[in-house]
Design a protein around this motif. Structure first.
Motif, mmCIF file in Angstrom:
data_model
loop_
_atom_site.group_PDB
_atom_site.id
_atom_site.type_symbol
_atom_site.label_atom_id
_atom_site.label_comp_id
_atom_site.label_asym_id
_atom_site.label_seq_id
_atom_site.Cartn_x
_atom_site.Cartn_y
_atom_site.Cartn_z
ATOM 1 N N LEU A 1 5.956 -11.541 -13.668
ATOM 2 C CA LEU A 1 5.234 -11.177 -12.406
ATOM 3 C C LEU A 1 6.044 -11.341 -11.048
ATOM 4 N N SER A 2 6.130 -10.402 -10.460
ATOM 5 C CA SER A 2 6.954 -10.387 -9.110
ATOM 6 C C SER A 2 6.168 -10.971 -8.086
ATOM 7 N N GLN A 3 7.002 -11.413 -7.000
ATOM 8 C CA GLN A 3 6.394 -11.842 -5.803
ATOM 9 C C GLN A 3 6.170 -10.554 -5.035
ATOM 10 N N ARG A 4 4.545 -10.650 -4.896
ATOM 11 C CA ARG A 4 4.232 -9.207 -4.254
ATOM 12 C C ARG A 4 2.999 -9.676 -3.282
ATOM 13 N N GLU B 1 -8.107 -4.196 -8.665
ATOM 14 C CA GLU B 1 -9.246 -3.667 -7.719
ATOM 15 C C GLU B 1 -8.641 -3.262 -6.333
ATOM 16 N N PHE B 2 -7.884 -4.172 -5.903
ATOM 17 C CA PHE B 2 -7.430 -3.990 -4.439
ATOM 18 C C PHE B 2 -6.362 -3.061 -4.250
ATOM 19 N N GLU B 3 -5.399 -2.507 -5.294
ATOM 20 C CA GLU B 3 -4.466 -1.602 -5.064
ATOM 21 C C GLU B 3 -4.157 -1.257 -6.664
ATOM 22 N N SER B 4 -5.041 -0.464 -7.118
ATOM 23 C CA SER B 4 -5.020 -0.219 -8.795
ATOM 24 C C SER B 4 -4.098 0.371 -9.168
ATOM 25 N N GLY B 5 -3.262 1.443 -8.203
ATOM 26 C CA GLY B 5 -2.362 2.104 -8.794
ATOM 27 C C GLY B 5 -1.100 1.546 -8.292
ATOM 28 N N GLY B 6 -0.897 0.284 -7.746
ATOM 29 C CA GLY B 6 0.285 -0.460 -7.197
ATOM 30 C C GLY B 6 1.070 -1.161 -8.290
ATOM 31 N N LYS B 7 2.178 -1.814 -7.939
ATOM 32 C CA LYS B 7 3.027 -2.228 -8.807
ATOM 33 C C LYS B 7 2.657 -3.645 -9.258
ATOM 34 N N ALA B 8 1.791 -4.450 -8.460
ATOM 35 C CA ALA B 8 1.317 -5.685 -9.040
ATOM 36 C C ALA B 8 0.331 -5.265 -9.926
#
Ligand SMILES: Nc1ncnc2c1ncn2[C@@H]1O[C@H](COP(=O)(O)OP(=O)(O)OP(=O)(O)O)[C@@H](O)[C@H]1O
Ligand SMILES: [Mg+2]
Length: 211
Positions: free
Chosen positions: A169-172, A187-194
């Motif tokens: 897991l990255s620092q994001r 839920e917050f950014e479902s298509g995001g890198k995290a």
């Protein structure tokens, strides 16, 4: 019912972050999920109280009563229990490791964090339980792949004889921002890198626990 225990004697390594994110991701996969907060600091509990959705369930407990809590969870129909533990808490960490089907040890990839893994690893060897390290808060991958510090951390961990999860897991910022109002990155950014990293870790865990 399957149980994931998350332990690391080192503070701030990402135990609660990992527990919350995997719990929410497992709910999305359709499972009945219970988070058990064994940490008197109550970080997972505080997140859960800010949350608007009911699932995952959450219960606070201490290490001495973990067995009873798991029995009740099984009777209540939970399919996955994720146990978040406190740093520097050997007795609770031991019960957690003894009762869990799978144990994750999150660590940051920096050398001082890796050095500190010795005490957690020693505890697991003492009770004869296998575990897996999950590298957390790593510099994000570049076009040429995993950053050097992540590869070096993987090599250093070979010395402890504990396997390392292929997913790091990255620092994001999303990993901490999402928690402010009781959400998780999926839920917050479902298509995001995290979210993609949590998806990858969940895929690995779910294949292991629910083959
Ligand atoms: N991958 C990440 N990206 C960004 N921030 C992170 C990441 N992982 C953890 N953090 C942040 O680092 C801090 C410590 O993380 P967390 O609370 O999950 O660790 P912990 O191991 O549960 O700590 P403690 O030992 O105190 O219980 C938190 O502020 C969290 O938001
Ligand atoms: Mg914590």
């Amino acid at each position: 019912m399957k149980t994931l225990g998350i332990i690391a004697q080192k503070g701030g390594s990402g135990k609660t972050t990992l527990g919350i994110h995997l719990a929410v991701r497992a709910v999305t996969a359709g499972l009945e999920v219970l988070l058990v907060d064994l940490d008197p600091q109550g970080s997972a509990t505080a997140w859960w109280q800010r949350r608007r959705q009911q699932a995952p369930g959450l219960v606070q407990a201490d290490g001495a009563h973990l067995g009873d809590v798991l029995d009740r969870a099984r009777d209540s129909g939970f399919q996955l229990v994720i146990i978040d533990t406190a740093p520097h808490a050997s007795a609770a960490a031991v019960s957690c490791a003894q009762l869990a089907d799978r144990v994750y040890i999150p660590t940051r990839p920096a050398i001082l964090d890796l050095d500190a893994i010795g005490s957690t690893a020693g505890l697991l060897v003492e009770i004869g339980r296998a575990a897996q390290v999950v590298l957390n808060a790593c510099p994000p991958p570049t076009r040429s792949g995993e950053p050097r510090i992540v590869g070096e951390a993987r090599q250093a961990l070979v010395a402890y004889g504990i396997p390392v999860n292929p997913v790091a897991l990255s620092q994001r910022a999303a990993f901490s921002h999402a928690l402010i109002d009781g959400r998780a990155v999926t839920e917050f950014e479902s298509g995001g890198k995290a979210a993609a990293e949590i998806d990858a870790l969940w895929l690995d865990l779910s294949q292991e626990l629910f083959p």
